[in-house]
Motif scaffolding. Structure first.
Motif, PDB file in Angstrom:
ATOM      1  N   LEU A 266      32.755   1.224 -59.302  1.00 34.18           N
ATOM      2  CA  LEU A 266      32.804   2.232 -58.435  1.00 34.18           C
ATOM      3  C   LEU A 266      33.842   3.091 -58.663  1.00 34.18           C
ATOM      4  O   LEU A 266      33.298   4.602 -58.622  1.00 34.18           O
ATOM      5  N   TYR A 267      34.633   3.414 -59.172  1.00 33.31           N
ATOM      6  CA  TYR A 267      35.256   4.911 -60.173  1.00 33.31           C
ATOM      7  C   TYR A 267      34.532   5.480 -61.523  1.00 33.31           C
ATOM      8  O   TYR A 267      34.793   6.626 -60.617  1.00 33.31           O
ATOM      9  N   ARG A 268      33.765   5.088 -61.532  1.00 30.86           N
ATOM     10  CA  ARG A 268      32.453   6.056 -62.274  1.00 30.86           C
ATOM     11  C   ARG A 268      31.902   6.433 -61.377  1.00 30.86           C
ATOM     12  O   ARG A 268      31.532   7.926 -61.608  1.00 30.86           O
ATOM     13  N   HIS A 269      30.731   6.500 -60.033  1.00 27.27           N
ATOM     14  CA  HIS A 269      30.610   6.737 -59.515  1.00 27.27           C
ATOM     15  C   HIS A 269      31.307   7.434 -58.563  1.00 27.27           C
ATOM     16  O   HIS A 269      30.719   8.905 -58.720  1.00 27.27           O
ATOM     17  N   LEU A 270      32.697   7.792 -58.824  1.00 30.52           N
ATOM     18  CA  LEU A 270      33.509   8.905 -58.079  1.00 30.52           C
ATOM     19  C   LEU A 270      34.189   9.851 -58.939  1.00 30.52           C
ATOM     20  O   LEU A 270      34.629  10.715 -58.284  1.00 30.52           O
ATOM     21  N   GLY A 271      34.059   9.558 -59.883  1.00 33.51           N
ATOM     22  CA  GLY A 271      33.087  11.076 -61.028  1.00 33.51           C
ATOM     23  C   GLY A 271      35.610  10.348 -61.281  1.00 33.51           C
ATOM     24  O   GLY A 271      36.252  11.754 -61.734  1.00 33.51           O
ATOM     25  N   ARG A 272      35.926   9.347 -61.769  1.00 35.25           N
ATOM     26  CA  ARG A 272      37.424   9.006 -61.980  1.00 35.25           C
ATOM     27  C   ARG A 272      37.308   7.664 -62.900  1.00 35.25           C
ATOM     28  O   ARG A 272      37.624   7.365 -62.970  1.00 35.25           O
ATOM     29  N   ALA A 279      40.440  -0.022 -64.786  1.00 34.53           N
ATOM     30  CA  ALA A 279      39.201  -1.655 -63.724  1.00 34.53           C
ATOM     31  C   ALA A 279      38.971  -2.067 -65.130  1.00 34.53           C
ATOM     32  O   ALA A 279      38.907  -3.487 -64.976  1.00 34.53           O
ATOM     33  N   ASN A 280      37.691  -1.472 -65.212  1.00 30.52           N
ATOM     34  CA  ASN A 280      36.771  -2.047 -67.320  1.00 30.52           C
ATOM     35  C   ASN A 280      37.049  -3.059 -67.481  1.00 30.52           C
ATOM     36  O   ASN A 280      37.628  -3.884 -68.380  1.00 30.52           O
ATOM     37  N   ALA A 304      30.937   2.095 -72.465  1.00 26.08           N
ATOM     38  CA  ALA A 304      30.244   2.854 -72.742  1.00 26.08           C
ATOM     39  C   ALA A 304      30.418   4.238 -71.959  1.00 26.08           C
ATOM     40  O   ALA A 304      29.455   5.165 -72.461  1.00 26.08           O
ATOM     41  N   ALA A 305      29.079   3.794 -70.820  1.00 28.97           N
ATOM     42  CA  ALA A 305      28.541   4.559 -69.641  1.00 28.97           C
ATOM     43  C   ALA A 305      29.886   5.592 -69.132  1.00 28.97           C
ATOM     44  O   ALA A 305      30.124   6.771 -68.818  1.00 28.97           O
ATOM     45  N   ILE A 306      30.979   4.668 -69.524  1.00 33.67           N
ATOM     46  CA  ILE A 306      32.735   5.345 -68.847  1.00 33.67           C
ATOM     47  C   ILE A 306      32.982   6.481 -69.824  1.00 33.67           C
ATOM     48  O   ILE A 306      33.202   7.504 -69.544  1.00 33.67           O
ATOM     49  N   HIS A 307      32.558   6.038 -70.928  1.00 34.27           N
ATOM     50  CA  HIS A 307      33.325   6.895 -71.521  1.00 34.27           C
ATOM     51  C   HIS A 307      32.581   8.333 -72.441  1.00 34.27           C
ATOM     52  O   HIS A 307      33.115   8.976 -72.524  1.00 34.27           O
ATOM     53  N   GLY A 308      31.009   8.233 -71.745  1.00 34.71           N
ATOM     54  CA  GLY A 308      29.996   8.827 -72.000  1.00 34.71           C
ATOM     55  C   GLY A 308      30.880  10.140 -70.721  1.00 34.71           C
ATOM     56  O   GLY A 308      30.851  11.399 -70.783  1.00 34.71           O
ATOM     57  N   LEU A 309      31.278  10.056 -69.460  1.00 37.80           N
ATOM     58  CA  LEU A 309      32.313  10.409 -68.780  1.00 37.80           C
ATOM     59  C   LEU A 309      33.148  12.087 -69.220  1.00 37.80           C
ATOM     60  O   LEU A 309      33.157  12.713 -68.762  1.00 37.80           O
ATOM     61  N   THR A 310      33.706  10.858 -70.514  1.00 34.49           N
ATOM     62  CA  THR A 310      35.220  11.592 -70.930  1.00 34.49           C
ATOM     63  C   THR A 310      34.564  12.225 -71.338  1.00 34.49           C
ATOM     64  O   THR A 310      35.470  13.463 -72.298  1.00 34.49           O
ATOM     65  N   GLY A 311      33.578  12.468 -72.159  1.00 34.28           N
ATOM     66  CA  GLY A 311      32.607  12.602 -73.031  1.00 34.28           C
ATOM     67  C   GLY A 311      32.703  13.303 -74.403  1.00 34.28           C
ATOM     68  O   GLY A 311      32.836  13.520 -75.655  1.00 34.28           O
ATOM     69  N   ASN A 312      33.326  11.596 -74.472  1.00 26.43           N
ATOM     70  CA  ASN A 312      33.880  11.047 -75.989  1.00 26.43           C
ATOM     71  C   ASN A 312      32.824  10.727 -76.328  1.00 26.43           C
ATOM     72  O   ASN A 312      32.209   9.372 -76.054  1.00 26.43           O
ATOM     73  N   ALA A 313      31.731  11.423 -77.277  1.00 21.90           N
ATOM     74  CA  ALA A 313      30.473  10.465 -78.073  1.00 21.90           C
ATOM     75  C   ALA A 313      31.008   9.201 -78.747  1.00 21.90           C
ATOM     76  O   ALA A 313      30.671   8.687 -79.410  1.00 21.90           O
ATOM     77  N   VAL A 314      32.170   9.907 -79.947  1.00 20.95           N
ATOM     78  CA  VAL A 314      32.645   7.974 -80.834  1.00 20.95           C
ATOM     79  C   VAL A 314      32.918   7.309 -80.237  1.00 20.95           C
ATOM     80  O   VAL A 314      32.582   6.503 -80.229  1.00 20.95           O
ATOM     81  N   LEU A 354      21.369   4.739 -71.677  1.00 20.54           N
ATOM     82  CA  LEU A 354      20.854   6.242 -71.484  1.00 20.54           C
ATOM     83  C   LEU A 354      22.058   6.952 -70.438  1.00 20.54           C
ATOM     84  O   LEU A 354      22.508   8.054 -70.189  1.00 20.54           O
ATOM     85  N   ALA A 355      22.820   6.748 -69.450  1.00 21.17           N
ATOM     86  CA  ALA A 355      23.327   6.676 -68.539  1.00 21.17           C
ATOM     87  C   ALA A 355      25.128   7.299 -69.224  1.00 21.17           C
ATOM     88  O   ALA A 355      24.938   8.646 -68.735  1.00 21.17           O
ATOM     89  N   ALA A 356      25.125   7.134 -70.159  1.00 21.14           N
ATOM     90  CA  ALA A 356      26.167   7.042 -71.104  1.00 21.14           C
ATOM     91  C   ALA A 356      25.807   8.559 -71.883  1.00 21.14           C
ATOM     92  O   ALA A 356      26.428   9.180 -72.547  1.00 21.14           O
ATOM     93  N   TYR A 357      24.343   8.555 -72.591  1.00 20.43           N
ATOM     94  CA  TYR A 357      23.660   9.920 -73.388  1.00 20.43           C
ATOM     95  C   TYR A 357      23.563  10.679 -72.080  1.00 20.43           C
ATOM     96  O   TYR A 357      23.842  11.842 -72.428  1.00 20.43           O
ATOM     97  N   LEU A 358      23.390  10.470 -71.285  1.00 21.65           N
ATOM     98  CA  LEU A 358      22.963  11.742 -70.270  1.00 21.65           C
ATOM     99  C   LEU A 358      24.209  12.430 -69.987  1.00 21.65           C
ATOM    100  O   LEU A 358      24.381  13.551 -69.460  1.00 21.65           O
ATOM    101  N   SER A 359      25.287  10.984 -69.951  1.00 21.66           N
ATOM    102  CA  SER A 359      26.763  12.172 -69.375  1.00 21.66           C
ATOM    103  C   SER A 359      27.478  13.064 -70.411  1.00 21.66           C
ATOM    104  O   SER A 359      28.019  14.200 -69.962  1.00 21.66           O
ATOM    105  N   LEU A 360      27.033  12.571 -71.636  1.00 18.28           N
ATOM    106  CA  LEU A 360      27.133  13.005 -72.893  1.00 18.28           C
ATOM    107  C   LEU A 360      26.285  14.777 -73.078  1.00 18.28           C
ATOM    108  O   LEU A 360      27.333  15.612 -73.971  1.00 18.28           O
ATOM    109  N   GLY A 361      25.181  15.501 -72.489  1.00 17.84           N
ATOM    110  CA  GLY A 361      24.306  15.993 -72.886  1.00 17.84           C
ATOM    111  C   GLY A 361      23.209  15.600 -74.020  1.00 17.84           C
ATOM    112  O   GLY A 361      22.962  16.497 -74.558  1.00 17.84           O
TER     113      GLY A 361
END
Length: 459
Positions: A266-272, A279-280, A304-314, A354-361
């Motif tokens: 939920l918070y991932r979809h809200l951009g938080r 929560a996870n 991992a999908a959440i970390h993608g939003l933060t830009g943390n590829a490692v 896929l979601a994680a790497y899409l967020s990373l670009g």
């Protein structure tokens, strides 16, 4: 002189009425039959009416991509014995709904005795993933539900819980076909209320009361997920607050994992992302995640999908490696609840990657995970297939592969646009990005024409 029994006796069984044929009665086709007592008993224990059983079977059939044509008349034919051996897909559905072999429901091929027929031994794909009709609680043999409902002093038993879980299984099937629908959210919430109502109807053991709270929490969590999937985020937050309280009263870490993991989504979809990670982390720290590698794998994959939003590829690469390692260790034969068996496997891990790497670009890596996910998805996962395909289109567009991206986006069934808010939003974003990348291209014009025709045909 001894009276002969009547051939047709209308007789109540629980919440439904069937025509029960007495021994020696005639079906009207010149065939002597006896009513299917085993199916009658199972329906009575589960609390199914004929219409409700027909609905549950049809939900399974629709998940296979087939028409759900079972009616209350079909069920009546099963009950009277007129139909002794349903069609193969109907047999699979019945086994799933009642969580038993077809012979235990009183069916057998002609010339065979139901008690001696054990049926085929091979696993069926959907049955393997849906037959565990449980929200995370293990129950002993069901106790019968009385024919005339509960009184204030009626004892509530595991049979009541089994009845709710059978209905929940049918709801899970519908969710993975349609997803995000307000009707699914409403049905799940109603089941939660039904579970809580049982708490007030009579006496029950502490184990049964805990099971009812776990059921209510699980159903509320499904309503929460439907709201997330439909982008009704305020409603999802309300469901989360309620589900978390119910899960705490149940003492069941399995359902607590599901609820906190949903909160992370939920918070991932809200951009938080900070709230999502917190929560996870609650979900990943629960005993079930330490005990069962499959739960651990899901927790890592969503992290991992959440970390993608933060830009943390490692962090994405590290946590995905943990998710894969845990999934490889998970025993597929171990008992797990229906909601987990219904969706989490290698295909879903690839989808979250896929979601994680899409967020990373990292669009090339995202596309690779998309293709792997689509190749592994089970046939009934219609909603997930649409979402994964939309993500693949975004990954291809990110690499400026315009024609493949548009072809991928257009391959999503158009009826999904009208009933699934997430997919509609993803394709809307796709159009915006396409115009940004190539505003005057023939591909942009083709997409505009496609969306224009769609809107015109659906107004």
């Amino acid at each position: 002189m001894e009276e002969k029994p009547e051939q047709h006796a209308s007789e109540p069984t629980g919440n439904f009425t069937v025509v029960r044929f007495c021994p020696g009665g005639m079906t009207g086709y010149g065939e002597t039959v006896e009513g299917n007592q085993k199916l009658m008993s199972r329906m009575d224990e589960a609390g199914f009416t004929q219409n409700e059983l027909a609905e549950a079977v049809n939900a399974y059939l629709r998940a296979l991509g087939q028409d759900g044509t079972v009616s209350d008349r079909t069920v009546r034919n099963w009950l009277t014995g007129r139909t002794r051996w349903p069609h193969s897909r109907q047999r699979e559905a019945l086994e799933t709904v009642f969580n038993c072999r077809i012979a235990e429901l009183g069916f057998a091929p002609r010339g065979e005795q139901a008690s001696s027929f054990s049926g085929p031994t091979e696993d069926r794909v959907l049955r393997r993933h849906f037959i565990s009709a449980s929200a995370g609680v293990t129950l002993t043999a069901a106790s019968p539900i009385p024919a005339h409902g509960h009184t204030a002093q009626q004892r509530v038993g595991s049979g009541d819980v089994e009845r709710l879980l059978s209905k929940f299984t049918a709801l899970i099937v519908s969710d993975h076909r349609y997803g995000g629908q307000l009707t699914i959210e409403t049905q799940a919430s109603a089941l939660a209320n039904e579970a809580l109502t049982l708490q007030t109807r009579g006496t029950a053991s502490q184990r049964v009361r805990s099971s009812l709270y776990a059921c209510a929490a699980s159903f509320t969590s499904s309503a929460m997920w439907a709201a997330i999937d439909g982008r009704r985020f305020d409603e999802a937050q309300n469901y989360f607050d309620r589900a978390a309280s119910l899960a705490a009263m149940s003492g069941d870490s399995t359902i607590q994992f599901r609820i906190w993991s949903h909160a992370g989504s939920l918070y991932r979809h809200l951009g938080r992302p900070a709230d999502a990670l917190a929560a996870n982390d609650v979900a990943r720290s629960l005993p079930i995640a330490r005990r069962d590698p499959l739960f651990a794998s899901l927790g890592h994959a969503r992290h991992a999908a959440i970390h993608g939003l933060t830009g943390n590829a490692v962090a994405v690469r590290r946590v995905l490696a943990h998710a894969q390692e845990a999934l490889d260790r998970a025993d597929p034969k171990e008992y797990r609840p229906v909601w987990l068996n219904a969706f989490y496997d290698q295909a879903e891990l690839e989808n979250l990657a896929l979601a994680a790497y899409l967020s990373l670009g990292d669009f090339e890596q995202a596309e690779a995970h998309a293709h792997r996910s689509l190749a592994l998805l089970r046939p009934h996962m219609h909603r997930t297939r649409a979402i994964t395909t939309a993500r693949l289109a975004h990954a291809q567009l990110g690499q400026v592969d315009l024609e493949p991206a548009i072809a991928t986006a257009m391959s999503i069934p158009t009826d999904v646009f009208t009933r699934h808010a997430r997919v509609a939003r993803m394709l809307g974003d796709f159009g915006i990005k396409l115009h940004t990348a190539a505003p005057s291209s023939s591909q942009s014009r083709a997409w505009d024409q496609y969306t224009h025709d769609f809107r015109r045909n659906n107004t």
